[in-house]
Design a protein around this motif. Structure first.
Motif, PDB file in Angstrom:
ATOM      1  N   TRP A 170       0.822  -1.218   0.000  1.00 17.88           N
ATOM      2  CA  TRP A 170       0.000   0.000   0.000  1.00 17.88           C
ATOM      3  C   TRP A 170       0.853   1.265   0.000  1.00 17.88           C
ATOM      4  O   TRP A 170       0.384   2.317  -0.416  1.00 17.88           O
ATOM      5  N   ASP A 171       2.106   1.176   0.450  1.00 15.65           N
ATOM      6  CA  ASP A 171       3.014   2.325   0.338  1.00 15.65           C
ATOM      7  C   ASP A 171       3.471   2.551  -1.097  1.00 15.65           C
ATOM      8  O   ASP A 171       3.758   3.688  -1.499  1.00 15.65           O
ATOM      9  N   THR A 172       3.550   1.472  -1.871  1.00 20.47           N
ATOM     10  CA  THR A 172       4.066   1.558  -3.246  1.00 20.47           C
ATOM     11  C   THR A 172       2.970   1.426  -4.299  1.00 20.47           C
ATOM     12  O   THR A 172       3.276   1.315  -5.492  1.00 20.47           O
ATOM     13  N   GLY A 173       1.731   1.423  -3.893  1.00 21.85           N
ATOM     14  CA  GLY A 173       0.629   1.385  -4.845  1.00 21.85           C
ATOM     15  C   GLY A 173       0.410   0.039  -5.503  1.00 21.85           C
ATOM     16  O   GLY A 173      -0.215  -0.024  -6.579  1.00 21.85           O
ATOM     17  N   ARG A 174       0.880  -1.040  -4.908  1.00 23.75           N
ATOM     18  CA  ARG A 174       0.726  -2.363  -5.515  1.00 23.75           C
ATOM     19  C   ARG A 174      -0.617  -2.994  -5.126  1.00 23.75           C
ATOM     20  O   ARG A 174      -0.686  -4.071  -4.544  1.00 23.75           O
ATOM     21  N   PHE A 175      -1.667  -2.292  -5.457  1.00 19.90           N
ATOM     22  CA  PHE A 175      -3.017  -2.766  -5.196  1.00 19.90           C
ATOM     23  C   PHE A 175      -3.966  -2.029  -6.131  1.00 19.90           C
ATOM     24  O   PHE A 175      -3.590  -1.067  -6.804  1.00 19.90           O
ATOM     25  N   GLY A 176      -5.202  -2.488  -6.188  1.00 16.87           N
ATOM     26  CA  GLY A 176      -6.207  -1.816  -6.989  1.00 16.87           C
ATOM     27  C   GLY A 176      -6.303  -2.338  -8.414  1.00 16.87           C
ATOM     28  O   GLY A 176      -5.523  -3.202  -8.832  1.00 16.87           O
ATOM     29  N   PRO A 177      -7.254  -1.823  -9.180  1.00 16.10           N
ATOM     30  CA  PRO A 177      -7.513  -2.327 -10.547  1.00 16.10           C
ATOM     31  C   PRO A 177      -6.301  -2.233 -11.472  1.00 16.10           C
ATOM     32  O   PRO A 177      -6.064  -3.148 -12.272  1.00 16.10           O
ATOM     33  N   GLU A 178      -5.546  -1.129 -11.390  1.00 15.95           N
ATOM     34  CA  GLU A 178      -4.396  -0.965 -12.288  1.00 15.95           C
ATOM     35  C   GLU A 178      -3.343  -2.041 -12.023  1.00 15.95           C
ATOM     36  O   GLU A 178      -2.788  -2.637 -12.954  1.00 15.95           O
ATOM     37  N   TRP A 179      -3.077  -2.306 -10.779  1.00 15.10           N
ATOM     38  CA  TRP A 179      -2.109  -3.340 -10.409  1.00 15.10           C
ATOM     39  C   TRP A 179      -2.606  -4.720 -10.817  1.00 15.10           C
ATOM     40  O   TRP A 179      -1.857  -5.523 -11.369  1.00 15.10           O
ATOM     41  N   ASP A 180      -3.866  -5.001 -10.578  1.00 16.61           N
ATOM     42  CA  ASP A 180      -4.424  -6.307 -10.917  1.00 16.61           C
ATOM     43  C   ASP A 180      -4.450  -6.539 -12.420  1.00 16.61           C
ATOM     44  O   ASP A 180      -4.292  -7.678 -12.885  1.00 16.61           O
ATOM     45  N   ALA A 181      -4.645  -5.477 -13.191  1.00 15.77           N
ATOM     46  CA  ALA A 181      -4.739  -5.623 -14.644  1.00 15.77           C
ATOM     47  C   ALA A 181      -3.385  -5.746 -15.323  1.00 15.77           C
ATOM     48  O   ALA A 181      -3.304  -6.176 -16.482  1.00 15.77           O
TER      49      ALA A 181
ATOM     50  N   THR B  94       2.252   6.192  -2.758  1.00 17.45           N
ATOM     51  CA  THR B  94       0.935   6.463  -2.170  1.00 17.45           C
ATOM     52  C   THR B  94       1.004   6.695  -0.662  1.00 17.45           C
ATOM     53  O   THR B  94       0.199   7.438  -0.113  1.00 17.45           O
ATOM     54  N   GLY B  95       1.925   6.022   0.012  1.00 19.82           N
ATOM     55  CA  GLY B  95       2.096   6.227   1.448  1.00 19.82           C
ATOM     56  C   GLY B  95       0.900   5.827   2.297  1.00 19.82           C
ATOM     57  O   GLY B  95       0.664   6.395   3.368  1.00 19.82           O
TER      58      GLY B  95
END
Length: 520
Positions: A339-350, A364-365
């Motif tokens: 979650w600090d590096t943005g490795r989640f959400g639709p963009e990451w999953d796609a 993202t912090g």
């Protein structure tokens, strides 16, 4: 309390450390009840641990057996209890008098992590925060029963109750199981169904008494009334009852003191179950914060080696067991990093570019905020199900294992992510114990008790199932039956108070239809 024969208060040097570490904990955002530390000797800590952390708990031989095991293990250098903390308001925590200063620092930091978890995790929300007083009251009531009815009588009944204390509904605190209306409120029925009308042949008035005799009409009406009552009678219970202990408390033919003892065992079972339900998360959260506080705030340079030695021992893993401390802390660290590096959400999953994922970095912090959210709303099952990833399994070399009949040994079954996750979740579901329901409290119309095992691919251990039937039958007072799967076949296990029996469901001697053939 058993520790009241000497001073258990914190000495001045530990009091200073307590105030310092408590300040750090609050600075990191941890929220906890007032925490009282007591310093005890190793033998006393083993005794407190044997009572489940409550030195004022009711007496029972099983606690003495646990104490002997802990005492011998400590004496032989096989194990050592560093900390113990109680979910209460205020929280009580115990420190071992002989621990080094570094160990006391680590334990205090660890305890504040636990206290924050106890106060804020949703699965502890229903537990009483005055359990230290409740436990003392339970003990006083049981001691009065011992004085009145005799130690042997009370202990014999308590043995039965404690042996089935896991037959509760762990989700009932969050799910409404029963309707608000009473079972015996029936709506008036102004119109009988056609099938409920008395059978009567057409006849001339002067021939009616001959064609439709009163005796026959009365017998026919009685039979129809009996069948109608049988159709309309509510089942007992209305639906399968997961809380077997509650059903026994409400319906078993118990004396008042026996009902109270069973209620005490049930109340304590509900208090302790969230700790088993969140073992990985709870220990992982406490370890995360003791690691953070010790390395960033508390340690002096000269204490680093001692701390590393203790911490690494706590986190040690092997191929023979799963270490909840290690899995919990590493998964929380992984969530914070993702979650600090943005490795989640639709963009990451796609994203299906492996190189892009390896170099992925969005500032993202949100990591610290996310782990506090996870701490609040998850238990071990939802924690693993939601946040365990294939990358995490590869990084930490997780695998599933199984027993192989040919080699008479446990072997690596799979390193595939889905298989590993499935095995892990299966071991955590209901703490790896079987689901047992009450189906019928008036089985075969004889007041017998019918239970059902919810089969999920793992058969019951017959020896333990039979022991459970013996203890439930002792409380119910009449024969008890259990529907389960044995050798891949639907089977009923029965115990009538003297003999065990076993029949295939659907066979001519099905226990649900005919008395079982007895056998030792």
């Amino acid at each position: 309390m058993i520790v009241g024969f000497y001073n258990t208060n914190l000495p001045p040097n530990l009091r200073v450390l307590k105030d310092e570490i408590e300040g750090y904990a609050r600075g990191y955002g941890l929220d906890f009840y007032e925490t009282i530390f007591e310093v005890v000797d190793a033998d006393d800590l083993n005794e407190i641990a044997a009572y489940g952390g409550f030195p004022t708990r009711y007496p029972h031989w099983s606690f003495g057996m646990s104490y002997e095991e802990l005492h011998k293990s400590y004496s032989y250098g096989l194990s050592k209890i560093y900390e113990m903390v109680i979910n209460n308001d205020p929280c009580y925590a115990y420190l071992m008098r002989c621990n080094h200063v570094v160990d006391q620092k680590l334990v205090m930091a660890h305890v504040y992590g636990h206290c924050d978890f106890f106060k804020n995790n949703a699965y502890f929300g229903h537990t009483t925060r005055k359990m230290m007083d409740e436990i003392a009251n339970h003990a006083a009531r049981i001691r009065r029963y011992v004085e009145r009815f005799g130690e042997d009588e009370v202990e014999r009944f308590l043995d039965r109750c404690m042996s089935i204390d896991d037959l509760i509904d762990i989700h009932s605190v969050a799910i409404k199981r029963r309707d608000d209306h009473a079972r015996f409120e029936f709506a008036p029925n102004d119109h009988e169904e056609d099938g409920d009308r008395p059978l009567k042949f057409k006849s001339k008035p002067y021939m009616d008494s001959y064609i439709n005799p009163k005796e026959v009409k009365k017998d026919d009406e009685d039979e129809r009334k009996r069948l109608k009552d049988a159709r309309n009678a509510p089942s007992f219970p209305d639906r399968p009852e997961k809380d077997v202990l509650l059903f026994l408390i409400e319906h078993a033919p118990l004396k008042n003191w026996q009902r109270d003892v069973l209620s005490i065992v049930r109340d304590e079972a509900y208090y302790f179950y969230p700790q088993a339900q969140t073992k990985i998360m709870n220990e992982g959260w406490a370890s995360f914060w003791h690691s953070t506080m010790m390395t960033q705030k508390v340690l002096h340079p000269a204490e680093l080696i001692d701390y590393a030695d203790h911490h690494s021992g706590t986190m040690a893993t092997s191929g023979k067991r799963l270490n909840p401390y290690k899995l919990g802390i590493e998964l929380l660290r992984d969530i914070e990093y993702r979650w600090d590096t943005g490795r989640f959400g639709p963009e990451w999953d796609a994203c299906d570019d492996l190189e892009a994922k390896q170099n992925w970095k969005r500032d993202t912090g949100l990591g610290r905020e996310k782990i506090f959210e996870v701490r609040k709303i998850h238990n071990d099952i939802t924690f693993i199900d939601t946040f365990l990833t294939p990358e995490f399994c590869v990084q930490h070399k997780l695998f599933s294992f199984n027993y192989q009949d040919q080699t008479k040994n446990y072997v690596v079954e799979s390193r595939e992510f889905q298989k590993v996750k499935q095995r892990l979740l299966q071991s955590l579901t209901n703490f790896g114990k079987p689901w047992i329901y009450v189906l019928n409290g008036n089985h075969r119309n004889r007041g017998e008790l019918l239970l059902r095992h919810e089969y999920n691919g793992v058969e019951l251990k017959l020896s333990e199932a039979k022991d459970t039937l013996v203890n439930v039958q002792y409380i119910w007072g009449r024969p008890v039956h259990l529907e389960t799967i044995v050798d891949d076949k639907p089977t009923v296990l029965s115990f009538d108070g003297t003999d065990h029996s076993q029949q295939l469901i659907g066979a001519d001697n099905d226990a649900r239809r005919n008395p079982a053939a007895k056998g030792k």
